[in-house]
Design an enzyme around this catalytic site. Structure first.
Site, PDB file in Angstrom:
ATOM      1  N   SER A 160     -11.007 -17.188 -22.803  1.00  0.00           N
ATOM      2  CA  SER A 160     -10.022 -17.788 -21.912  1.00  0.00           C
ATOM      3  C   SER A 160     -10.498 -19.162 -21.472  1.00  0.00           C
ATOM      4  O   SER A 160     -11.667 -19.524 -21.647  1.00  0.00           O
ATOM      5  CB  SER A 160      -9.807 -16.901 -20.677  1.00  0.00           C
ATOM      6  OG  SER A 160     -10.941 -16.977 -19.828  1.00  0.00           O
ATOM      7  N   SER A 204      -2.708 -11.912 -10.620  1.00  0.00           N
ATOM      8  CA  SER A 204      -3.142 -12.548 -11.865  1.00  0.00           C
ATOM      9  C   SER A 204      -3.687 -11.509 -12.834  1.00  0.00           C
ATOM     10  O   SER A 204      -3.564 -11.659 -14.060  1.00  0.00           O
ATOM     11  CB  SER A 204      -4.203 -13.610 -11.567  1.00  0.00           C
ATOM     12  OG  SER A 204      -5.309 -13.053 -10.867  1.00  0.00           O
ATOM     13  N   SER A 205      -4.276 -10.435 -12.312  1.00  0.00           N
ATOM     14  CA  SER A 205      -4.831  -9.398 -13.189  1.00  0.00           C
ATOM     15  C   SER A 205      -3.725  -8.670 -13.941  1.00  0.00           C
ATOM     16  O   SER A 205      -3.823  -8.441 -15.155  1.00  0.00           O
ATOM     17  CB  SER A 205      -5.663  -8.406 -12.373  1.00  0.00           C
ATOM     18  OG  SER A 205      -4.879  -7.784 -11.365  1.00  0.00           O
ATOM     19  N   GLU A 237      -6.683  -0.964 -15.098  1.00  0.00           N
ATOM     20  CA  GLU A 237      -7.148  -1.467 -13.796  1.00  0.00           C
ATOM     21  C   GLU A 237      -7.952  -0.398 -13.058  1.00  0.00           C
ATOM     22  O   GLU A 237      -8.994  -0.685 -12.459  1.00  0.00           O
ATOM     23  CB  GLU A 237      -5.945  -1.902 -12.957  1.00  0.00           C
ATOM     24  CG  GLU A 237      -6.309  -2.592 -11.674  1.00  0.00           C
ATOM     25  CD  GLU A 237      -6.039  -4.081 -11.683  1.00  0.00           C
ATOM     26  OE1 GLU A 237      -6.447  -4.731 -10.713  1.00  0.00           O
ATOM     27  OE2 GLU A 237      -5.446  -4.599 -12.636  1.00  0.00           O
ATOM     28  N   ASP A 278       2.184  -3.646  -9.561  1.00  0.00           N
ATOM     29  CA  ASP A 278       1.962  -4.979 -10.109  1.00  0.00           C
ATOM     30  C   ASP A 278       2.386  -5.060 -11.562  1.00  0.00           C
ATOM     31  O   ASP A 278       3.087  -5.989 -11.980  1.00  0.00           O
ATOM     32  CB  ASP A 278       0.489  -5.369  -9.971  1.00  0.00           C
ATOM     33  CG  ASP A 278       0.043  -5.453  -8.524  1.00  0.00           C
ATOM     34  OD1 ASP A 278       0.917  -5.404  -7.635  1.00  0.00           O
ATOM     35  OD2 ASP A 278      -1.173  -5.562  -8.288  1.00  0.00           O
ATOM     36  N   HIS A 280       0.821  -1.214   0.000  1.00  0.00           N
ATOM     37  CA  HIS A 280       0.000   0.000   0.000  1.00  0.00           C
ATOM     38  C   HIS A 280       0.858   1.268   0.000  1.00  0.00           C
ATOM     39  O   HIS A 280       0.396   2.340   0.372  1.00  0.00           O
ATOM     40  CB  HIS A 280      -0.978   0.010   1.182  1.00  0.00           C
ATOM     41  CG  HIS A 280      -2.090  -0.982   1.023  1.00  0.00           C
ATOM     42  ND1 HIS A 280      -3.322  -0.647   0.527  1.00  0.00           N
ATOM     43  CD2 HIS A 280      -2.145  -2.314   1.269  1.00  0.00           C
ATOM     44  CE1 HIS A 280      -4.103  -1.726   0.493  1.00  0.00           C
ATOM     45  NE2 HIS A 280      -3.392  -2.746   0.930  1.00  0.00           N
ATOM     46  N   GLY A 313      -3.511 -12.699  -4.263  1.00  0.00           N
ATOM     47  CA  GLY A 313      -2.614 -11.577  -4.069  1.00  0.00           C
ATOM     48  C   GLY A 313      -1.334 -11.695  -4.866  1.00  0.00           C
ATOM     49  O   GLY A 313      -0.342 -11.041  -4.565  1.00  0.00           O
ATOM     50  N   LEU A 314      -1.323 -12.533  -5.904  1.00  0.00           N
ATOM     51  CA  LEU A 314      -0.141 -12.727  -6.747  1.00  0.00           C
ATOM     52  C   LEU A 314      -0.294 -12.041  -8.097  1.00  0.00           C
ATOM     53  O   LEU A 314       0.455 -12.284  -9.019  1.00  0.00           O
ATOM     54  CB  LEU A 314       0.134 -14.225  -6.936  1.00  0.00           C
ATOM     55  CG  LEU A 314       0.377 -14.997  -5.641  1.00  0.00           C
ATOM     56  CD1 LEU A 314       0.628 -16.462  -5.931  1.00  0.00           C
ATOM     57  CD2 LEU A 314       1.541 -14.409  -4.853  1.00  0.00           C
ATOM     58  N   TYR A 367     -10.021  -1.965   0.298  1.00  0.00           N
ATOM     59  CA  TYR A 367      -8.870  -1.398  -0.401  1.00  0.00           C
ATOM     60  C   TYR A 367      -9.118   0.075  -0.714  1.00  0.00           C
ATOM     61  O   TYR A 367      -8.273   0.934  -0.453  1.00  0.00           O
ATOM     62  CB  TYR A 367      -8.601  -2.190  -1.682  1.00  0.00           C
ATOM     63  CG  TYR A 367      -7.278  -1.875  -2.345  1.00  0.00           C
ATOM     64  CD1 TYR A 367      -6.196  -2.731  -2.221  1.00  0.00           C
ATOM     65  CD2 TYR A 367      -7.113  -0.725  -3.111  1.00  0.00           C
ATOM     66  CE1 TYR A 367      -4.978  -2.452  -2.830  1.00  0.00           C
ATOM     67  CE2 TYR A 367      -5.899  -0.435  -3.725  1.00  0.00           C
ATOM     68  CZ  TYR A 367      -4.839  -1.308  -3.578  1.00  0.00           C
ATOM     69  OH  TYR A 367      -3.637  -1.021  -4.176  1.00  0.00           O
TER      70      TYR A 367
END
Length: 386
Positions: free
Chosen positions: A69, A131-132, A164, A176, A36, A128-129, A228
């Site tokens: 996908s 993927s987006s 995003e 990210d 953050h 939290g890795l 968030y």
């Protein structure tokens, strides 16, 4: 990754009836430390991981974009002229949002050809890795290539962030996408989120006999809703009341003054960001001067700050961290935006199996679902695949 490449190429051909122009991939990321801080123009230290999203893309003769996908039943189709934050929704907002965002960065969507995309990924969703960002970065790199836009990777990271923020609706920072596009093997990306200057920092985990363990709690989260956005608003409030452009301009020495100005909740949110920025700087220095075995206390302190000051942890994350710490981990912390997802632990390779067994046992004892624990290594960033 050969299997997923073959699957993507085959899936594209079966769905669209022709061979793709090429394949591109981008990794997920794990943040070693610096949570953050990115949208507060601070410092972060993520690494790209050896879990990737692979896309096949083919150019069309018209101006239609189609995306599909292996994780969604539908093929989403839209004319490029109709692309906007209001016209795309759900999972397709990630790839189609990138096409729209490229239009905001100079691509003439009235002149470029349409495209077909097919996506597969082995980056865990909701952990939290990021993927987006892996989807966004792979699509951004592919469209930059086939549309011959000539944008550099820091700009493509901004494209992904814009998609995003505006199309997906998640108020995330630029970390990210930067990690996914700029990552290097066996290294972390030390990113100044104000200047966007990036430095590659050697990690040296393997040489030190260490591994980075991901502990995915299975508690899913979404950045587009709830906590968030509240945390980001609280940081912006704190910066306004302290009279600074962003919390990047507040140092640890300023916290006593801040305590007298801010309400308790806002102060604790500010304190997390300010101390987390310092922990990132300390971690980079420690990696360079003392090596990776010396950063454990900084990881531990980061988790306490996220748990108590920023209040973004959940009981499953706390249990994973505490179990790792009491079973030999050099340091552990939750990672990602919080409210679920994964924690990380820096572990001696010889202690790995014992720690994984302990985590499974602790979750079972507390009545939680079985966590997914796996080791990641720092990987190369987004690339065109052979």
């Amino acid at each position: 990754m050969t299997d997923i490449r073959d699957d993507v190429r085959t899936g594209f051909a079966e769905l669209y009836g022709y061979e793709p122009s090429g394949l591109w991939s981008a990794p997920g990321r794990v943040n070693l430390i610096g949570e953050h801080t990115d949208y507060n123009e601070g410092f972060v230290l993520p690494l790209a991981i050896d879990r990737r999203t692979v896309i096949a893309l083919g150019l069309r003769q018209d101006r239609v974009a189609r995306v599909a996908s292996d994780f969604a039943d539908e093929v989403v189709q839209i004319d490029l002229a109709e692309l906007s934050p209001e016209t795309v929704h759900g999972w397709s907002a990630y790839p189609l949002g990138v096409a729209w965002a490229l239009g905001q960065h100079g691509a003439d969507l009235a002149a470029v050809p349409g495209f077909d995309v097919y996506i597969e990924s082995d980056v865990p969703v909701g952990a939290g890795l990021s993927s987006s960002a892996a989807i966004e970065s792979a699509v951004a790199l592919a469209l930059n290539d086939v549309w011959q836009l000539g944008l550099d990777r820091p700009t493509l990271a901004r494209v992904g962030q814009l998609a995003e923020n505006r199309v997906v609706g998640a108020p995330t920072g630029i970390m990210d996408q930067s990690a996914s596009l700029l990552g290097r093997k066996d290294s972390a990306v030390f990113l100044d989120c104000r200047s966007l200057e990036a430095q590659i920092v050697d990690l040296g985990f393997d040489a030190a006999g260490l591994v980075l363990l991901i502990m995915d709690t299975g508690v899913s989260h979404s950045h587009a809703t709830g906590g968030y956005a509240e945390r980001r608003a609280s940081c912006e409030l704190g910066a306004r009341e302290l009279g600074v452009e962003s919390l990047r301009d507040v140092g640890v020495d300023d916290l006593d003054r801040a305590r007298g100005i801010l309400d308790d909740v806002t102060f604790r949110r500010v304190r997390h960001v300010v101390t987390e920025n310092q922990r990132v700087l300390d971690t980079v220095r420690t990696l360079r001067e003392e090596g990776p075995a010396a950063i454990g206390d900084l990881l531990d302190a980061s988790h306490v700050s996220m748990r108590d000051d920023f209040e973004i942890s959940v009981p499953e994350l706390d249990l994973a961290v505490e179990t790792a710490q009491s079973n030999g981990a050099l340091g552990a912390r939750m990672t990602g935006g919080g409210f679920g997802g994964a924690a990380i632990a820096l572990v001696r390779a010889d202690d790995l199996s014992r720690l994984q067994v302990a985590i499974d046992g602790a979750f079972a004892e507390h009545g939680y679902g079985q966590p997914d624990t796996f080791v990641v290594t720092a990987a190369q960033g987004a690339s065109r695949e052979p």
